[in-house]
Design a protein around this motif. Sequence first.
Motif, PDB file in Angstrom:
ATOM      1  N   SER A 256       8.331   4.231  -2.103  1.00 27.88           N
ATOM      2  CA  SER A 256       7.952   3.632  -0.816  1.00 27.88           C
ATOM      3  C   SER A 256       9.121   3.794   0.151  1.00 27.88           C
ATOM      4  CB  SER A 256       7.641   2.147  -0.969  1.00 27.88           C
ATOM      5  OG  SER A 256       7.511   1.560   0.322  1.00 27.88           O
TER       6      SER A 256
ATOM      7  N   ARG B 224       9.625   1.775   2.617  1.00 25.52           N
ATOM      8  CA  ARG B 224       9.671   0.508   3.358  1.00 25.52           C
ATOM      9  C   ARG B 224      10.858  -0.385   3.009  1.00 25.52           C
ATOM     10  NH1 ARG B 224       5.149  -2.822   2.786  1.00 25.52           N
ATOM     11  NH2 ARG B 224       5.420  -3.527   4.931  1.00 25.52           N
TER      12      ARG B 224
ATOM     13  N   SER C 266       9.111  -3.335   1.131  1.00 25.58           N
ATOM     14  CA  SER C 266       8.167  -2.713   0.193  1.00 25.58           C
ATOM     15  C   SER C 266       7.727  -3.703  -0.894  1.00 25.58           C
ATOM     16  CB  SER C 266       8.830  -1.504  -0.479  1.00 25.58           C
ATOM     17  OG  SER C 266       8.121  -1.151  -1.656  1.00 25.58           O
ATOM     18  N   ARG C 267       6.428  -3.837  -1.031  1.00 23.49           N
ATOM     19  CA  ARG C 267       5.889  -4.761  -2.048  1.00 23.49           C
ATOM     20  C   ARG C 267       6.108  -4.203  -3.452  1.00 23.49           C
ATOM     21  NH1 ARG C 267       3.419  -8.680   0.579  1.00 23.49           N
ATOM     22  NH2 ARG C 267       2.591  -8.299   2.651  1.00 23.49           N
ATOM     23  N   SER C 268       5.912  -2.893  -3.622  1.00 24.39           N
ATOM     24  CA  SER C 268       6.106  -2.326  -4.964  1.00 24.39           C
ATOM     25  C   SER C 268       7.583  -2.405  -5.368  1.00 24.39           C
ATOM     26  CB  SER C 268       5.596  -0.881  -5.019  1.00 24.39           C
ATOM     27  OG  SER C 268       6.198  -0.083  -4.036  1.00 24.39           O
TER      28      SER C 268
ATOM     29  N   PRO D 157       3.508   3.014  -4.017  1.00 27.98           N
ATOM     30  CA  PRO D 157       2.328   2.587  -3.248  1.00 27.98           C
ATOM     31  C   PRO D 157       1.236   3.651  -3.327  1.00 27.98           C
ATOM     32  CG  PRO D 157       4.129   3.241  -1.758  1.00 27.98           C
ATOM     33  CD  PRO D 157       4.623   3.432  -3.166  1.00 27.98           C
ATOM     34  N   MET D 158      -0.029   3.229  -3.208  1.00 25.99           N
ATOM     35  CA  MET D 158      -1.110   4.221  -3.123  1.00 25.99           C
ATOM     36  C   MET D 158      -1.152   4.763  -1.698  1.00 25.99           C
ATOM     37  SD  MET D 158      -5.235   3.866  -3.690  1.00 25.99           S
ATOM     38  CE  MET D 158      -5.449   4.416  -5.358  1.00 25.99           C
TER      39      MET D 158
ATOM     40  N   ASN E 114      -3.493   7.368   0.446  1.00 25.96           N
ATOM     41  CA  ASN E 114      -4.702   8.204   0.449  1.00 25.96           C
ATOM     42  C   ASN E 114      -5.180   8.514  -0.967  1.00 25.96           C
ATOM     43  OD1 ASN E 114      -5.118   8.356   3.306  1.00 25.96           O
ATOM     44  ND2 ASN E 114      -3.192   9.478   3.357  1.00 25.96           N
ATOM     45  N   PHE E 115      -5.330   7.455  -1.715  1.00 29.99           N
ATOM     46  CA  PHE E 115      -5.884   7.457  -3.073  1.00 29.99           C
ATOM     47  C   PHE E 115      -4.938   8.017  -4.128  1.00 29.99           C
ATOM     48  CE2 PHE E 115      -9.293   7.861   0.035  1.00 29.99           C
ATOM     49  CZ  PHE E 115      -9.830   6.598  -0.110  1.00 29.99           C
TER      50      PHE E 115
ATOM     51  N   SER F 242       1.246  -0.403  -6.012  1.00 31.64           N
ATOM     52  CA  SER F 242       0.679  -1.304  -5.001  1.00 31.64           C
ATOM     53  C   SER F 242      -0.417  -0.570  -4.249  1.00 31.64           C
ATOM     54  CB  SER F 242       1.764  -1.775  -4.036  1.00 31.64           C
ATOM     55  OG  SER F 242       2.383  -0.665  -3.426  1.00 31.64           O
TER      56      SER F 242
ATOM     57  N   ALA G 151      -3.694  -1.295  -0.908  1.00 28.96           N
ATOM     58  CA  ALA G 151      -4.535  -2.177  -0.102  1.00 28.96           C
ATOM     59  C   ALA G 151      -5.857  -2.470  -0.802  1.00 28.96           C
ATOM     60  CB  ALA G 151      -4.788  -1.525   1.254  1.00 28.96           C
ATOM     61  N   LEU G 152      -6.353  -1.485  -1.530  1.00 25.30           N
ATOM     62  CA  LEU G 152      -7.634  -1.645  -2.235  1.00 25.30           C
ATOM     63  C   LEU G 152      -7.382  -2.083  -3.668  1.00 25.30           C
ATOM     64  CD1 LEU G 152      -9.235   1.762  -1.178  1.00 25.30           C
ATOM     65  CD2 LEU G 152      -9.550  -0.473  -0.074  1.00 25.30           C
TER      66      LEU G 152
ATOM     67  N   THR H 134      -3.296  -5.507  -1.319  1.00 24.78           N
ATOM     68  CA  THR H 134      -2.273  -5.977  -0.383  1.00 24.78           C
ATOM     69  C   THR H 134      -2.807  -5.986   1.049  1.00 24.78           C
ATOM     70  OG1 THR H 134      -1.358  -3.761  -0.109  1.00 24.78           O
ATOM     71  CG2 THR H 134      -0.373  -5.138  -1.822  1.00 24.78           C
TER      72      THR H 134
HETATM   73  C1  LIG Z   1      -0.099   6.717   4.619  1.00 24.72           C
HETATM   74  C2  LIG Z   1      -0.690   5.555   3.885  1.00 24.72           C
HETATM   75  C3  LIG Z   1      -1.857   5.729   3.154  1.00 24.72           C
HETATM   76  C4  LIG Z   1      -2.415   4.665   2.430  1.00 24.72           C
HETATM   77  N1  LIG Z   1      -3.528   4.900   1.674  1.00 24.72           N
HETATM   78  C5  LIG Z   1      -4.009   3.914   0.886  1.00 24.72           C
HETATM   79  C6  LIG Z   1      -5.109   4.155   0.004  1.00 24.72           C
HETATM   80  O1  LIG Z   1      -5.663   5.244  -0.088  1.00 24.72           O
HETATM   81  N2  LIG Z   1      -5.530   3.149  -0.782  1.00 24.72           N
HETATM   82  C7  LIG Z   1      -4.953   1.921  -0.756  1.00 24.72           C
HETATM   83  O2  LIG Z   1      -5.354   1.053  -1.537  1.00 24.72           O
HETATM   84  N3  LIG Z   1      -3.917   1.638   0.077  1.00 24.72           N
HETATM   85  C8  LIG Z   1      -3.435   2.623   0.884  1.00 24.72           C
HETATM   86  N4  LIG Z   1      -2.357   2.358   1.712  1.00 24.72           N
HETATM   87  C9  LIG Z   1      -1.771   1.013   1.738  1.00 24.72           C
HETATM   88  C10 LIG Z   1      -0.552   0.846   0.827  1.00 24.72           C
HETATM   89  O3  LIG Z   1      -0.794   1.339  -0.469  1.00 24.72           O
HETATM   90  C11 LIG Z   1      -0.237  -0.644   0.735  1.00 24.72           C
HETATM   91  O4  LIG Z   1       0.092  -1.137   2.013  1.00 24.72           O
HETATM   92  C12 LIG Z   1       0.871  -0.934  -0.238  1.00 24.72           C
HETATM   93  O5  LIG Z   1       0.946  -2.320  -0.467  1.00 24.72           O
HETATM   94  C13 LIG Z   1       2.224  -0.447   0.264  1.00 24.72           C
HETATM   95  O6  LIG Z   1       3.194  -0.658  -0.746  1.00 24.72           O
HETATM   96  P1  LIG Z   1       4.755  -0.769  -0.359  1.00 24.72           P
HETATM   97  O7  LIG Z   1       4.911  -2.047   0.416  1.00 24.72           O
HETATM   98  O8  LIG Z   1       5.465  -0.766  -1.651  1.00 24.72           O
HETATM   99  O9  LIG Z   1       5.090   0.453   0.485  1.00 24.72           O
HETATM  100  C14 LIG Z   1      -1.801   3.394   2.465  1.00 24.72           C
HETATM  101  C15 LIG Z   1      -0.622   3.209   3.219  1.00 24.72           C
HETATM  102  C16 LIG Z   1      -0.076   4.267   3.919  1.00 24.72           C
HETATM  103  C17 LIG Z   1       1.192   4.064   4.720  1.00 24.72           C
END
Ligand SMILES: Cc1cc2nc3c(=O)[nH]c(=O)nc-3n(C[C@H](O)[C@H](O)[C@H](O)COP(=O)(O)O)c2cc1C
Length: 213
Positions: A13, A15, A19-21, A96-97, A99-100, A141, A143-144, A182
């Motif tokens: 990540s 971030r 960063s959450r992860s 982090p995920m 785009n899948f 980590s 969003a989904l 998240t």
């Molecule tokens: C470019 C980009 C693409 C993302 N695509 C997805 C996704 O496909 N599926 C999902 O669940 N979250 C997606 N997210 C959300 C991140 O996975 C989520 O905010 C995560 O908690 C971030 O972790 P971090 O704080 O460790 O960076 C995306 C975020 C970014 C910036």
Amino acid sequence: MGGFARLLHVEASPRGPRSRSSDVARRLIDRIAPGTVETLNLFDAGLPPFDGPVMEGRYALIAGEAVSPDVVAQWEAIRARIDHFLSFDAWLFSVPMWNFGIPYPLKHYVDLITHPGMTFTVGETGVVGLAAGRTAIIVGSGALDIRTDGPMAALDHQMAFMKSWLGFIGVTDIRTVDIRPTYGTADDVENAMRRGYEEADALAAALSRPERV
Ligand SMILES: Cc1cc2nc3c(=O)[nH]c(=O)nc-3n(C[C@H](O)[C@H](O)[C@H](O)COP(=O)(O)O)c2cc1C
């Protein structure tokens, strides 16, 4: 408490402290390898390109053909990166995920360090991974909520990819921690973090049990 003598934290990540992860990964590190961790943030790592000329250089080296000093230096640098990776007895990937799948610098790193004769061999019995016998932890980590037991599991090209790649290079002891979803209400996100911390603490306890040694 048990722990790992040499742990590499591969941070995917960008971030930093937000960063959450990475946040959950740091909590785990405090419990399993305080003071012995090395961190590799892939967004700051200055990874060299892995492109056509580098690949052609490898084929030429394998064929015993003459190559330029540039090609020799490029493959020495890749070999050094692989030796560095294989020198650890455990790896913790915070991912982090995106785009899948996984963030592109992590895929770049995987492509840089995964080569026949270097990270795996191919023999009569098939592929033998040279990273066998170590532990890998993936803190993922997203969003989904794509956890394996849920309805969105088919969208997982993040944890599934990491497990397939690690298995390919010989790692059989693969542990996971999930932080998801998240995205949502403040409660949803707080719950995702709480579950992530709980999973991390349970994993730290499991890895610290004496019977592991
Ligand atoms: C470019 C980009 C693409 C993302 N695509 C997805 C996704 O496909 N599926 C999902 O669940 N979250 C997606 N997210 C959300 C991140 O996975 C989520 O905010 C995560 O908690 C971030 O972790 P971090 O704080 O460790 O960076 C995306 C975020 C970014 C910036």
